[in-house]
Design an enzyme around this catalytic site. Structure first.
Site, short mmCIF file in Angstrom:
data_model
loop_
_atom_site.label_atom_id
_atom_site.label_comp_id
_atom_site.label_asym_id
_atom_site.label_seq_id
_atom_site.Cartn_x
_atom_site.Cartn_y
_atom_site.Cartn_z
N GLY A 184 3.17 5.69 -3.14
CA GLY A 184 4.30 6.49 -3.60
C GLY A 184 4.38 6.58 -5.11
N CYS A 213 0.84 -1.20 0.00
CA CYS A 213 0.00 0.00 0.00
C CYS A 213 0.88 1.25 0.00
CB CYS A 213 -0.94 0.01 1.20
SG CYS A 213 -1.92 -1.48 1.39
N ASP A 214 1.91 1.25 0.82
CA ASP A 214 2.85 2.36 0.84
C ASP A 214 3.54 2.53 -0.51
OD1 ASP A 214 2.80 3.55 3.43
OD2 ASP A 214 3.85 1.83 4.26
N ILE A 215 4.02 1.43 -1.04
CA ILE A 215 4.80 1.49 -2.28
C ILE A 215 3.96 2.03 -3.43
CG2 ILE A 215 6.02 0.11 -4.00
CD1 ILE A 215 6.79 -1.76 -1.62
#
Length: 415
Positions: A190, A185-187
């Site tokens: 970004g 989710c973070d990747i």
């Protein structure tokens, strides 16, 4: 010639052949941990000058996460901060906030991921900085966005994986829901942030105005569901878990040979016919009414699994893989991460770079996956030491003399 080719942002240099596309673009990175720093690192890879602002007490949290290597740097921080500069400024103090405001005034892009309202308290929110720099592209990355009932909540990848439904479709059918092995989710947030910033930058070339971008991990993860989301919405039912298999495309999955697992994907009826005849040497499967097309195979997946599993267990992986290759059916061995990073494929694609680090020596890190014919990426540089470029940035960009910087240091405004 198009209008956009006739217009150039003031201060941006003309590019010669093979120069990074964002050369001359200035990015102010007010972010920590993963999603937004990953975005800023992608911009640095593309040639932007990225200045990472960290708090003088401890800096980015990831400087203390993961395993410490020679020199004391941590693996987590090193993975998402290459090719940046680090300045340590306490912008909770008015004079520190003025320094950040001055940097924003002459930056093209600002990336931040603070809790809702935090930067506004210090005069560093979008509305305040837009007055200082109308052309500023201001990108906010958060768990749930800047609007909506959860805008005030902190957003962490593992919780987003749970709330977005991602965990519900990950794992074995009869097992527990499971999160992905990386903070996906973070990747992807970004990556979406980078995409939005680049679109806003093109828009700025056309009209000369900045933009406020609102990226939410929750939104991005819902978008990542693609066909799974379509199934849920159009069929009005919650999708299940299929482990290493696929909800819609059969056969696909992990199967065991005589000496270990193989992962393969049969994507069409033509591939299935080749798979049956040229790989399994069971051509009759392709004409069996139970498996004649994908709909039939999906309805009879258990029967097909049983037949394939029995056949695949009779040979080793290294006997099966050449048959898959010749038949044009995608298949591969199940490798661990180190095997993948050191594989011939990784070496051929330049996916690991060697970097000279000031305290850790020569280290290997994952390289950018971006490849372009007419442009080059910025040469990868070591992730910066904590506050390594404070004096440089304050001197060269803000034109402060040594005495002024020393005074700021004495007052614990910078480090």
């Amino acid at each position: 010639m198009s209008a956009i080719n006739q217009r150039h942002d003031a201060g941006l240099p003309e590019l010669s052949a093979n120069e990074p596309p964002l050369k001359g673009v200035s990015v102010l990175d007010l972010s920590r941990v993963l999603a937004a720093p990953f975005c800023a690192m992608m911009l640095a890879d593309l040639g932007a000058e990225v200045t990472k602002v960290e708090h003088p007490k401890g800096g980015d949290q990831t400087r203390h996460w993961g395993t410490a290597i020679q020199g004391g740097e941590r693996t987590y921080y090193l993975s998402i901060n290459r090719t940046k500069q680090s300045v340590a400024i306490d912008f909770s103090k008015p004079e520190g906030a003025e320094l950040v405001k001055a940097l924003a005034r002459e930056s093209d892009i600002l990336v931040e991921n603070y809790m809702l309202g935090t930067l506004e308290r210090y005069g560093l929110g979008y509305e305040a900085l837009r007055e200082e720099n109308p052309k500023l592209i201001y990108c906010s990355v958060s768990g749930y966005g800047r609007t909506g009932p959860s805008a005030h909540r902190p957003g962490y990848d593992s919780v987003i994986q749970a709330e977005s439904g991602l965990m519900s479709i990950t794992g074995e059918p009869e097992g527990e829901a499971s999160k992905a092995g990386v903070p996906i989710c973070d990747i992807t947030a970004g990556m979406y942030a980078t995409q939005a910033i680049l679109a806003a930058f093109v828009r700025r070339l056309r009209n000369g105005r900045g933009e406020a971008i609102d990226i939410a991990l929750f939104d991005c993860t819902l978008a990542n569901h693609v066909s799974v989301a379509a199934n849920a919405l159009l069929l009005n039912q919650a999708p299940g878990r299929y482990g290493n298999s696929h909800a819609d495309i059969i056969p696909q999955g992990l199967y065991h040979s005589a000496d270990g697992p193989i992962m393969f994907h049969v994507g069409s009826d033509a591939q299935f016919a080749r798979f049956c005849s040229d790989v399994l040497d069971m051509p009759g499967l392709a004409t069996d009414p139970r498996f004649i097309d994908n709909d039939a195979r999906r309805a009879n997946r258990d029967s097909l699994d049983e037949l394939m599993s029995a056949r695949l267990s009779t040979r080793s992986r290294h006997e099966w893989i050449p048959l898959f290759r010749r038949a044009g059916v995608p298949a591969g061995l199940v490798q661990d991460v180190l095997e993948a990073l050191t594989s011939d494929e990784s070496k051929a694609r330049g996916m690991v770079c060697e970097i000279d680090h000031p305290t850790a020596g020569r280290i290997n890190l994952v390289n950018s996956p971006l490849k372009m014919r007419e442009s080059s990426l910025a040469p990868p540089k070591a992730p910066p030491l904590f506050g390594e470029h404070t004096d440089l940035v304050l001197g060269e960009r803000l034109h402060l003399d040594a005495a002024a910087i020393a005074r700021l240091r004495e007052q614990n405004i910078v480090r």
